[in-house]
Design a protein around this motif. Structure first.
Motif, mmCIF file in Angstrom:
data_model
loop_
_atom_site.group_PDB
_atom_site.id
_atom_site.type_symbol
_atom_site.label_atom_id
_atom_site.label_comp_id
_atom_site.label_asym_id
_atom_site.label_seq_id
_atom_site.Cartn_x
_atom_site.Cartn_y
_atom_site.Cartn_z
ATOM 1 N N THR A 61 0.826 -1.201 0.000
ATOM 2 C CA THR A 61 0.000 0.000 0.000
ATOM 3 C C THR A 61 0.862 1.252 0.000
ATOM 4 O O THR A 61 0.598 2.216 -0.739
ATOM 5 C CB THR A 61 -0.945 0.003 1.210
ATOM 6 O OG1 THR A 61 -1.769 -1.166 1.166
ATOM 7 C CG2 THR A 61 -1.829 1.236 1.213
ATOM 8 N N ALA A 64 2.369 1.585 -3.394
ATOM 9 C CA ALA A 64 1.354 2.014 -4.368
ATOM 10 C C ALA A 64 1.146 3.513 -4.318
ATOM 11 O O ALA A 64 0.922 4.161 -5.348
ATOM 12 C CB ALA A 64 0.038 1.294 -4.098
ATOM 13 N N ARG A 71 4.050 -1.892 -12.053
ATOM 14 C CA ARG A 71 3.078 -2.808 -11.455
ATOM 15 C C ARG A 71 3.624 -3.260 -10.103
ATOM 16 O O ARG A 71 4.830 -3.381 -9.909
ATOM 17 C CB ARG A 71 2.878 -4.037 -12.337
ATOM 18 C CG ARG A 71 2.250 -3.739 -13.666
ATOM 19 C CD ARG A 71 1.541 -4.956 -14.264
ATOM 20 N NE ARG A 71 2.236 -6.209 -14.048
ATOM 21 C CZ ARG A 71 1.664 -7.409 -14.105
ATOM 22 N NH1 ARG A 71 0.380 -7.521 -14.348
ATOM 23 N NH2 ARG A 71 2.351 -8.507 -13.923
ATOM 24 N N LEU A 94 -6.124 -1.348 -2.818
ATOM 25 C CA LEU A 94 -4.807 -1.254 -3.435
ATOM 26 C C LEU A 94 -4.913 -0.993 -4.930
ATOM 27 O O LEU A 94 -4.122 -0.226 -5.498
ATOM 28 C CB LEU A 94 -4.031 -2.550 -3.185
ATOM 29 C CG LEU A 94 -2.989 -2.504 -2.072
ATOM 30 C CD1 LEU A 94 -2.584 -3.905 -1.653
ATOM 31 C CD2 LEU A 94 -1.782 -1.699 -2.518
ATOM 32 N N SER A 95 -5.877 -1.628 -5.577
ATOM 33 C CA SER A 95 -6.093 -1.396 -6.999
ATOM 34 C C SER A 95 -6.448 0.058 -7.263
ATOM 35 O O SER A 95 -5.990 0.667 -8.237
ATOM 36 C CB SER A 95 -7.205 -2.323 -7.501
ATOM 37 O OG SER A 95 -7.447 -2.143 -8.868
ATOM 38 N N SER A 98 -3.320 2.402 -6.503
ATOM 39 C CA SER A 98 -2.268 2.254 -7.509
ATOM 40 C C SER A 98 -2.733 2.576 -8.923
ATOM 41 O O SER A 98 -1.961 2.415 -9.875
ATOM 42 C CB SER A 98 -1.728 0.827 -7.479
ATOM 43 O OG SER A 98 -2.721 -0.097 -7.903
ATOM 44 N N ARG A 101 -2.584 -0.727 -10.950
ATOM 45 C CA ARG A 101 -1.283 -1.379 -11.129
ATOM 46 C C ARG A 101 -1.084 -2.588 -10.222
ATOM 47 O O ARG A 101 -0.054 -3.268 -10.313
ATOM 48 C CB ARG A 101 -0.154 -0.377 -10.871
ATOM 49 C CG ARG A 101 -0.055 0.735 -11.905
ATOM 50 C CD ARG A 101 1.088 1.704 -11.585
ATOM 51 N NE ARG A 101 0.824 2.508 -10.408
ATOM 52 C CZ ARG A 101 1.636 2.606 -9.358
ATOM 53 N NH1 ARG A 101 2.754 1.928 -9.320
ATOM 54 N NH2 ARG A 101 1.322 3.364 -8.326
ATOM 55 N N PHE A 102 -2.036 -2.880 -9.347
ATOM 56 C CA PHE A 102 -1.856 -3.951 -8.368
ATOM 57 C C PHE A 102 -2.293 -5.300 -8.927
ATOM 58 O O PHE A 102 -3.344 -5.423 -9.553
ATOM 59 C CB PHE A 102 -2.647 -3.655 -7.094
ATOM 60 C CG PHE A 102 -2.573 -4.744 -6.063
ATOM 61 C CD1 PHE A 102 -1.359 -5.089 -5.483
ATOM 62 C CD2 PHE A 102 -3.710 -5.435 -5.683
ATOM 63 C CE1 PHE A 102 -1.277 -6.096 -4.544
ATOM 64 C CE2 PHE A 102 -3.642 -6.445 -4.734
ATOM 65 C CZ PHE A 102 -2.421 -6.781 -4.157
#
Length: 301
Positions: A61, A64, A71, A94-95, A98, A101-102
């Motif tokens: 996290t 990110a 990624r 997280l997605s 980021s 990019r997660f």
């Protein structure tokens, strides 16, 4: 073929962050595609076992939010450590943080000593595989459906929903090399697949996993395949010693490593992940990592 870095989880945040930022600075050209972190609470070593060990989702996290372009992913989260619905919620966040990019890397769990030390049920291998299958169903339903209900042996959902949704989708990577159940799980649930391997081993395993995709009516090209092995520059003998003990390892001159990468590509590997497995490796990132990019990755078609 693409290349990524696997950073050790025992680094203080300041050093881990610096290594991640350095990797991101090389993203242009033949640079790193991504960064991966393992998910363990302690080393798999004899007692006393009190070495430093970070928590993967917390570290990811922070990366990110502060490291651009690359990624990032877990290689891999042990399913037994967390409820899969909570993992799905964390992964969606997280997605979002980021900007897509997660990569959520998942495995069934295997390291017995940390289960015992932290009071987590370990179970036997068939149990962990059943739990893992259920967890994959829970996570993919939450990812793909607006509301989800599920009733299984171990996990239950009652009109559960991820809000905010993952951005824009959430790739799932499965780590595993078993030849009976794991290929079917990968064919049904995975966007990406990972295992430790030499080129010869990956060739053999890839045939089995590709057959499972075909049996499931899925295009084999839809699965992104990744692998890693310990890398020993200018030391093919040391690599051979490690392989003889059962751990995938490669080594030799830069040209020999280029040839090995070509063999990986021929075996079906889409992405090779370079493990930096110790603090010493990361302290030499500008040497080991940058040398790998310049002398190996840049010469792989």
């Amino acid at each position: 073929m693409k290349f990524s870095l696997w950073l050790p989880a025992n680094l203080p945040w300041r050093d881990l962050h610096a290594a991640a930022l350095h990797a991101a600075s090389t993203a242009a050209g033949p640079g790193w595609r991504g960064l991966w972190l393992e998910d363990h609470f302690m080393d798999n070593a004899p007692e006393p076992n009190d070495g430093a060990r970070g928590e993967a989702l917390t570290q990811l996290t922070a990366i990110a939010a502060t490291v651009p372009d690359l990624r990032i992913g877990s290689l891999v989260l042990g399913n037994t450590y967390r409820h899969p619905a909570v993992v799905a919620k964390q992964a969606a966040a997280l997605s979002d943080i980021s900007d897509g990019r997660f990569v959520l890397g998942l495995g069934a769990g295997w390291q017995e000593n940390e289960h015992r030390a932290f009071g987590i049920e370990f179970g036997d291998v068939p149990s962990r595989i059943r739990w893992f299958r259920e967890a994959l169903e829970v996570i993919t339903r939450l990812r793909d459906d607006e509301f989800s209900d599920f009733s299984g042996e171990r996990y239950r959902l009652e009109r559960a929903s991820l809000n905010p949704r993952p951005h824009p989708t959430l790739p799932i990577l499965i780590g595993g090399k078993g030849e009976k159940v794991m290929p079917k799980l990968v064919a049904r649930y995975a966007d990406e697949w990972n295992m430790w391997a030499t080129p010869d081993l990956f060739t053999a395993k890839n045939r089995i996993f590709t057959a499972a995709l075909e049996d499931a009516g899925r295009d084999p090209a839809s699965l992104w395949r990744t692998t890693q092995a310990l890398v020993f520059f200018d030391d093919a003998e040391r690599a051979a010693e490690i392989r003889a003990k059962g751990r995938p390892a490669i080594g030799g001159s830069a040209q020999q490593l280029v040839d090995t990468m070509a063999a990986y590509a021929e075996a079906g590997v889409d992405e090779f992940i370079l493990p930096l497995t110790s603090v010493r490796d990361v302290a030499g990132l500008a040497d080991r990592g940058d040398r790998f990019l310049a002398e190996v990755a840049a010469h792989v078609g």
